[in-house]
Design an enzyme around this catalytic site. Structure first.
Site, PDB file in Angstrom:
ATOM      1  N   SER A 245       0.832  -1.201   0.000  1.00 43.83           N
ATOM      2  CA  SER A 245       0.000   0.000   0.000  1.00 43.83           C
ATOM      3  C   SER A 245       0.867   1.251   0.000  1.00 43.83           C
ATOM      4  CB  SER A 245      -0.917   0.014   1.217  1.00 43.83           C
ATOM      5  OG  SER A 245      -1.626   1.234   1.278  1.00 43.83           O
TER       6      SER A 245
ATOM      7  N   HIS B 121      -1.001  -1.016  -4.290  1.00 40.76           N
ATOM      8  CA  HIS B 121      -2.337  -0.642  -3.805  1.00 40.76           C
ATOM      9  C   HIS B 121      -2.367   0.855  -3.545  1.00 40.76           C
ATOM     10  CE1 HIS B 121      -6.237  -1.686  -2.059  1.00 40.76           C
ATOM     11  NE2 HIS B 121      -5.967  -0.823  -1.087  1.00 40.76           N
TER      12      HIS B 121
ATOM     13  N   ASP C  82      -4.570   3.862  -2.118  1.00 37.07           N
ATOM     14  CA  ASP C  82      -5.711   4.245  -1.279  1.00 37.07           C
ATOM     15  C   ASP C  82      -6.061   5.707  -1.486  1.00 37.07           C
ATOM     16  OD1 ASP C  82      -6.374   1.849   0.218  1.00 37.07           O
ATOM     17  OD2 ASP C  82      -4.422   2.070   1.196  1.00 37.07           O
TER      18      ASP C  82
ATOM     19  N   MET D  53      -8.506   8.693  -0.493  1.00 36.42           N
ATOM     20  CA  MET D  53      -9.439   9.079   0.573  1.00 36.42           C
ATOM     21  C   MET D  53      -9.855  10.531   0.404  1.00 36.42           C
ATOM     22  SD  MET D  53      -7.414   7.457   3.821  1.00 36.42           S
ATOM     23  CE  MET D  53      -6.546   5.890   3.686  1.00 36.42           C
TER      24      MET D  53
ATOM     25  N   HIS E 298      -8.037   1.898  -4.862  1.00 37.19           N
ATOM     26  CA  HIS E 298      -9.104   1.691  -3.886  1.00 37.19           C
ATOM     27  C   HIS E 298      -9.718   3.046  -3.536  1.00 37.19           C
ATOM     28  CE1 HIS E 298     -10.078   0.467   0.566  1.00 37.19           C
ATOM     29  NE2 HIS E 298     -11.166   0.656  -0.158  1.00 37.19           N
TER      30      HIS E 298
ATOM     31  N   MET F 270     -11.895   5.261  -1.542  1.00 36.90           N
ATOM     32  CA  MET F 270     -12.622   5.456  -0.289  1.00 36.90           C
ATOM     33  C   MET F 270     -13.216   6.862  -0.333  1.00 36.90           C
ATOM     34  SD  MET F 270     -10.166   3.615   2.517  1.00 36.90           S
ATOM     35  CE  MET F 270      -8.606   3.697   1.634  1.00 36.90           C
TER      36      MET F 270
ATOM     37  N   MET G 248     -12.129  -5.379   3.963  1.00 32.10           N
ATOM     38  CA  MET G 248     -11.383  -4.522   4.882  1.00 32.10           C
ATOM     39  C   MET G 248     -11.323  -5.192   6.248  1.00 32.10           C
ATOM     40  SD  MET G 248     -10.343  -1.940   3.177  1.00 32.10           S
ATOM     41  CE  MET G 248      -9.659  -1.062   4.592  1.00 32.10           C
TER      42      MET G 248
ATOM     43  N   ASP H 279      -7.295  -6.244   3.189  1.00 33.14           N
ATOM     44  CA  ASP H 279      -6.515  -5.041   3.483  1.00 33.14           C
ATOM     45  C   ASP H 279      -6.789  -4.581   4.903  1.00 33.14           C
ATOM     46  OD1 ASP H 279      -5.195  -2.619   3.544  1.00 33.14           O
ATOM     47  OD2 ASP H 279      -6.517  -1.616   2.112  1.00 33.14           O
TER      48      ASP H 279
END
Length: 219
Positions: free
Chosen positions: A7, A32, A34, A36, A65, A67, A136, A174
């Site tokens: 990540s 990965h 992330d 946000m 990913h 979010m 998750m 994850d």
């Protein structure tokens, strides 16, 4: 086949190129990412601009990913920045099936993520169309949290459905994953393992990645 997706959230943002260069010397195929927004989760990370800037420096699979709230508004941005897999949260959109189809229309793989409080049963009607399901094992928003063991049952159930229906989705996990606890996720059915701080904060990144792949070889 088991794979590791380090990540980027835990990487050295002062010198991302160096960390990516180290990953090139390992068997890692995924990274990965992330994303946000500070609304869907209580943190802000990075967006398509950073991802686009990294794309020329690596041929790793960009496992993005989201979010974020209303991810359907931003899919094209993440397609254009170089994402290969785009995963969104079930609760983040009113029309998850339409969003899966939209992602696939761009030739990208589509995934849905389940929070610890989300039920895998709510995905049943979507599983046939998914390329990936992300479980998750912490509450999303921050790195370095402890693995929530109750999510192992969710992984096991997703594996059973996949085997019974002959579906093709990858089961990804994850949150709180370390080389010292990854076996329980693998034995439950996880196939793509996300690890952040345990990889990027290790004394030797390459040695830590190799440690994961040595574990993978046992299965």
């Amino acid at each position: 086949m088991l794979e590791l997706a380090p990540s980027l959230l835990s990487a050295n943002f002062y010198n991302l190129k160096e960390d990516l260069s180290k990953l090139k010397k390992t068997d890692v195929k995924y990274i990965h990412l992330d994303v946000m927004d500070g609304n869907f989760v209580p943190n802000i990370s990075f967006g398509p601009g950073l991802i686009k800037s990294l794309r020329p420096y690596t041929d790793l699979i960009f496992d993005t990913h989201l979010m974020i709230e209303n991810p359907e508004k931003y899919v094209e941005d993440f397609v254009n920045c170089g994402s290969d897999i785009i995963t969104f949260h079930l609760e983040a959109t009113k029309h998850p099936h339409s969003l899966v189809q939209k992602i696939k229309s761009y030739g990208k793989k589509a995934g849905i993520s389940l929070n610890p409080s989300s039920l895998e049963q709510d995905l049943v009607y979507l599983l046939e169309d998914l390329d990936l399901v992300l479980v998750m094992s912490v509450n999303p928003g921050f790195g370095g949290q402890k693995f929530i063991d109750s999510q192992l049952n969710k992984i096991e159930n997703l594996r059973k459905i996949k085997e019974e229906k002959n579906y093709n989705y990858i089961i990804e996990v994850d949150g709180g994953i370390k080389s010292t606890n990854v076996t329980k996720a693998i034995e439950s059915g996880a196939e793509l393992i996300v690890s952040g701080s345990d990889v990027f904060k290790a004394e030797d990144l390459i040695d830590r990645v190799n440690e994961y792949y040595d574990i993978f070889k046992r299965y």
